[in-house]
Design a protein around this motif. Structure first.
Motif, short mmCIF file in Angstrom:
data_model
loop_
_atom_site.label_atom_id
_atom_site.label_comp_id
_atom_site.label_asym_id
_atom_site.label_seq_id
_atom_site.Cartn_x
_atom_site.Cartn_y
_atom_site.Cartn_z
N VAL A 351 41.96 30.09 44.21
CA VAL A 351 41.61 30.61 42.89
C VAL A 351 40.16 30.24 42.55
O VAL A 351 39.39 31.06 42.05
CB VAL A 351 42.57 30.06 41.81
CG1 VAL A 351 42.10 30.46 40.41
CG2 VAL A 351 43.98 30.56 42.04
N LEU A 352 39.78 29.00 42.87
CA LEU A 352 38.44 28.52 42.53
C LEU A 352 37.33 29.26 43.29
O LEU A 352 36.29 29.57 42.72
CB LEU A 352 38.33 27.01 42.81
CG LEU A 352 39.12 26.09 41.89
CD1 LEU A 352 39.03 24.66 42.34
CD2 LEU A 352 38.65 26.21 40.44
N ILE A 353 37.57 29.56 44.59
CA ILE A 353 36.50 30.20 45.36
C ILE A 353 36.23 31.64 44.90
O ILE A 353 35.15 32.17 45.16
CB ILE A 353 36.76 30.17 46.89
CG1 ILE A 353 38.05 30.91 47.25
CG2 ILE A 353 36.75 28.76 47.41
CD1 ILE A 353 38.25 31.07 48.75
N THR A 354 37.19 32.26 44.24
CA THR A 354 36.93 33.61 43.72
C THR A 354 35.90 33.59 42.60
O THR A 354 35.31 34.62 42.28
CB THR A 354 38.23 34.26 43.18
OG1 THR A 354 38.78 33.41 42.15
CG2 THR A 354 39.26 34.45 44.28
N SER A 355 35.66 32.40 42.03
CA SER A 355 34.64 32.28 40.98
C SER A 355 33.23 32.39 41.56
O SER A 355 32.27 32.56 40.81
CB SER A 355 34.78 30.96 40.22
OG SER A 355 34.53 29.86 41.09
N GLY A 356 33.10 32.28 42.90
CA GLY A 356 31.79 32.41 43.53
C GLY A 356 31.17 33.76 43.27
O GLY A 356 29.97 33.87 42.98
N GLY A 357 31.99 34.82 43.36
CA GLY A 357 31.51 36.17 43.06
C GLY A 357 31.09 36.32 41.61
O GLY A 357 30.06 36.91 41.31
N PHE A 358 31.89 35.76 40.71
CA PHE A 358 31.56 35.79 39.28
C PHE A 358 30.22 35.11 39.04
O PHE A 358 29.38 35.63 38.29
CB PHE A 358 32.65 35.09 38.47
CG PHE A 358 32.33 34.94 37.01
CD1 PHE A 358 32.76 35.90 36.11
CD2 PHE A 358 31.58 33.87 36.54
CE1 PHE A 358 32.45 35.78 34.75
CE2 PHE A 358 31.26 33.74 35.20
CZ PHE A 358 31.71 34.70 34.30
N THR A 416 40.90 39.05 39.87
CA THR A 416 41.20 38.80 38.45
C THR A 416 41.08 37.32 38.15
O THR A 416 40.51 36.91 37.13
CB THR A 416 42.61 39.30 38.09
OG1 THR A 416 42.71 40.68 38.43
CG2 THR A 416 42.89 39.13 36.61
N ALA A 417 41.60 36.51 39.08
CA ALA A 417 41.52 35.05 38.93
C ALA A 417 40.06 34.59 38.90
O ALA A 417 39.70 33.66 38.18
CB ALA A 417 42.26 34.36 40.07
N GLY A 418 39.20 35.28 39.69
CA GLY A 418 37.78 34.93 39.73
C GLY A 418 37.11 35.17 38.39
O GLY A 418 36.28 34.36 37.94
N LEU A 419 37.47 36.28 37.74
CA LEU A 419 36.90 36.59 36.42
C LEU A 419 37.32 35.55 35.39
O LEU A 419 36.49 35.03 34.64
CB LEU A 419 37.34 37.99 35.98
CG LEU A 419 36.87 38.46 34.60
CD1 LEU A 419 35.36 38.51 34.53
CD2 LEU A 419 37.48 39.81 34.25
N ILE A 420 38.62 35.23 35.38
CA ILE A 420 39.14 34.25 34.41
C ILE A 420 38.54 32.87 34.67
O ILE A 420 38.07 32.19 33.75
CB ILE A 420 40.69 34.20 34.47
CG1 ILE A 420 41.27 35.55 34.03
CG2 ILE A 420 41.22 33.07 33.60
CD1 ILE A 420 42.75 35.70 34.34
N THR A 421 38.53 32.46 35.95
CA THR A 421 37.97 31.15 36.32
C THR A 421 36.50 31.08 35.96
O THR A 421 36.02 30.04 35.48
CB THR A 421 38.15 30.89 37.83
OG1 THR A 421 39.52 31.09 38.19
CG2 THR A 421 37.73 29.48 38.20
N GLY A 422 35.78 32.17 36.20
CA GLY A 422 34.35 32.20 35.89
C GLY A 422 34.07 32.05 34.41
O GLY A 422 33.17 31.30 34.01
N ILE A 423 34.84 32.76 33.59
CA ILE A 423 34.66 32.66 32.13
C ILE A 423 34.97 31.24 31.66
O ILE A 423 34.24 30.67 30.83
CB ILE A 423 35.56 33.69 31.41
CG1 ILE A 423 35.06 35.12 31.69
CG2 ILE A 423 35.58 33.43 29.90
CD1 ILE A 423 36.00 36.22 31.24
N VAL A 424 36.03 30.65 32.20
CA VAL A 424 36.39 29.26 31.85
C VAL A 424 35.26 28.31 32.27
O VAL A 424 34.91 27.38 31.53
CB VAL A 424 37.72 28.86 32.53
CG1 VAL A 424 37.97 27.36 32.39
CG2 VAL A 424 38.88 29.64 31.93
N MET A 425 34.67 28.58 33.46
CA MET A 425 33.59 27.73 33.96
C MET A 425 32.36 27.79 33.04
O MET A 425 31.75 26.76 32.74
CB MET A 425 33.21 28.17 35.38
CG MET A 425 32.28 27.23 36.11
SD MET A 425 32.33 27.46 37.91
CE MET A 425 31.81 29.18 38.07
N VAL A 426 32.02 28.99 32.57
CA VAL A 426 30.90 29.16 31.64
C VAL A 426 31.16 28.38 30.35
O VAL A 426 30.29 27.64 29.86
CB VAL A 426 30.66 30.66 31.32
CG1 VAL A 426 29.68 30.81 30.16
CG2 VAL A 426 30.13 31.39 32.55
#
Length: 483
Positions: A351-358, A416-426
């Motif tokens: 789930v976390l690595i999908t945030s790389g694209g975000f 989808t997980a990448g988008l959610i994880t990315g927003i949470v990371m921001v």
């Protein structure tokens, strides 16, 4: 005699950018994109190339204006405040750490074709340590190694293009000409507009990594001339290679047969009985991942230096030398932690690595927003060298496109997980910034109080001393008068 400044040339920067861009994601990820869009993938490659062109020249304008100021996080801080610079810098750093630690697991998996008992934990750790130590050699030496690895990848793509053309035309003995082949039987847009939107997301990822040119600007030879040249070479090389690659691939294989489990090159040539290419591509995938990791740690080290200069990172990471040793070692250590976390908690890590694209798309959006503000406030860079064609319309077009691409992530399975994880990371990094800012305000307030108290004590001591002196003088006068 004046010594000529040594640094990275336009060719060095181009090869480093190509090394960062053409990674394992191109060789495997392009299969998913072509499967989603069909023949209309050519439209996706062209549109993505145009977007990359504008993003790079926006970055170039800001970099040429002040090549020693830092990275795109510094530009964001200058145009939108320190909070924006803090968030984009750490989001980019974190996303890249996750992506590259996953590359470190991919290499041992590929090597297991020949060495079945190879330990992913041990060999993955050795790879991270190795690419970190190589980065400590400095930009010029690293660029030579990166040029060699990039050449392998580029040669492979060119070799495939030539071989595919020979198959299409029918110049290989014992084989009939393919001609239009599968392309004649494919619908232009099998997935419709949704397929193009989804494929563009993957292709933007396939172009990702070019921003390293901006991070390396401070170590370039004559940045005002080198950076624009490197950007032009990179855009032309990438777009040209990708479009020709897709064009010669489409007649050889049905797009429905492609998946992320195997390179499209291997699938296409296997169908024509050229099966030996699978092992060769496997080796190229390994070199592609190594090359991407080398370039990534190079960029991450410079990002940490930029963050420390802006006081957005712990000051014990600050390094005044040309090579940011502390930032490189810190980033390498973080990759080791990422690798260990991935092996211990694989589901969470996926789930976390999908945030790389975000992180990448978010960064490109911030670059464009910073550029729009930069041009409004400062106009063209020094000497009037405006490189961005069609400003402000093109800048706004790219910014809106990045937002659309970002929110198209759910169109790709698993993103989808990448988008959610990315927003949470921001949000998380912004909260960290607010806490840090509040803490720094308290420290400044306490420092001011200590200073004020010290001044009051000094003033009081001075007054006491003055009063004591007056009393002493009176007593002396009295004694003198008595005598």
């Amino acid at each position: 005699m004046k010594k000529k400044r040594q640094g990275l040339s336009a060719l060095h920067l181009t090869m480093m950018a190509l090394g960062s861009v053409i990674g394992g994601s191109f060789f495997l990820g392009s299969s998913v994109a072509i499967n989603a869009a069909g023949p209309s993938i050519l439209i996706s490659y062209i549109l993505s190339g145009v977007l990359v062109y504008f993003i790079l020249f926006a970055l170039s304008e800001m970099t040429v204006a002040n090549p020693h100021v830092g990275s795109f996080s510094t530009f964001a801080a200058q145009e939108f405040g320190e909070g924006a610079g803090f968030v984009v810098g750490w989001v980019y750093w974190t996303g890249t750490i996750f992506s590259m630690s996953s590359e470190a697991t991919a290499i041992p998996v590929l090597l297991r074709t020949w060495f079945p008992n190879l330990s992913i934990a041990i060999f993955g750790s050795l790879i991270i340590v190795g690419v970190t130590l190589l980065n400590l050699l400095g930009a010029v030496r690293l660029s030579k190694l990166e040029s060699g690895l990039s050449s392998i990848k580029i040669f492979t793509i060119i070799f495939f293009i030539i071989l595919a053309l020979l198959l299409i035309v029918g110049l290989i003995p014992g084989m009939l000409a393919v001609g239009a082949g599968e392309l004649a039987r494919e619908p232009l847009m099998p997935g419709g507009i949704k397929g193009i939107a989804g494929s563009m997301l993957i292709i933007i990822f396939a172009y990702a990594g070019f921003e390293i040119i901006g991070l390396a600007a401070s170590e370039a030879e004559n940045p005002q001339e080198t950076i624009p040249k490197a950007i032009l070479y990179t855009v032309l090389s990438l777009t040209g290679l990708y479009i020709i690659y897709a064009a010669v691939l489409l007649p050889l294989v049905p797009t429905a047969d492609l998946s992320e489990n195997m390179s499209a090159m291997v699938v296409a040539l296997n169908r024509r009985g050229i099966s030996w290419v699978g092992s060769a591509i496997n080796m190229v995938l390994i070199s592609a991942s190594l090359s991407a990791m080398l370039a990534a740690i190079f960029g991450l080290g410079r990002m940490i230096r930029s963050l420390t200069d802006e006081r957005h990172a712990p000051q014990w990471l600050k390094d005044k030398k040309d090579v940011p040793y502390r930032g490189i070692i810190f980033s390498g250590f973080a990759m080791l932690l990422g690798l260990g976390f991935g092996l211990l908690f694989p589901r969470v890590y996926l789930v976390l690595i999908t945030s790389g694209g975000f992180a990448l798309i978010f960064t490109y959006g911030v670059i464009m927003a910073s550029h729009i503000r930069f041009r409004k406030r400062r106009g063209c860079p020094p000497e009037g060298k405006c490189q961005m064609p069609g400003f402000p319309y093109t800048s706004w077009l790219v910014l809106i496109s990045m937002i659309i691409v970002l929110f198209s992530m759910p169109f790709i399975p698993g993103q989808t997980a990448g988008l959610i994880t990315g927003i949470v990371m921001v949000m998380m990094y912004y909260l960290i910034y607010l806490v840090m800012k509040s803490f720094m305000k308290l420290q400044i307030k306490d420092a001011k109080e200590v200073k004020n108290n010290a001044l009051r004590i000094k003033k009081y001591q001075s007054r006491l001393s003055s009063e004591f002196s007056k009393e002493l003088i009176k007593k002396v006068h009295k004694k003198i008068n008595k005598h």
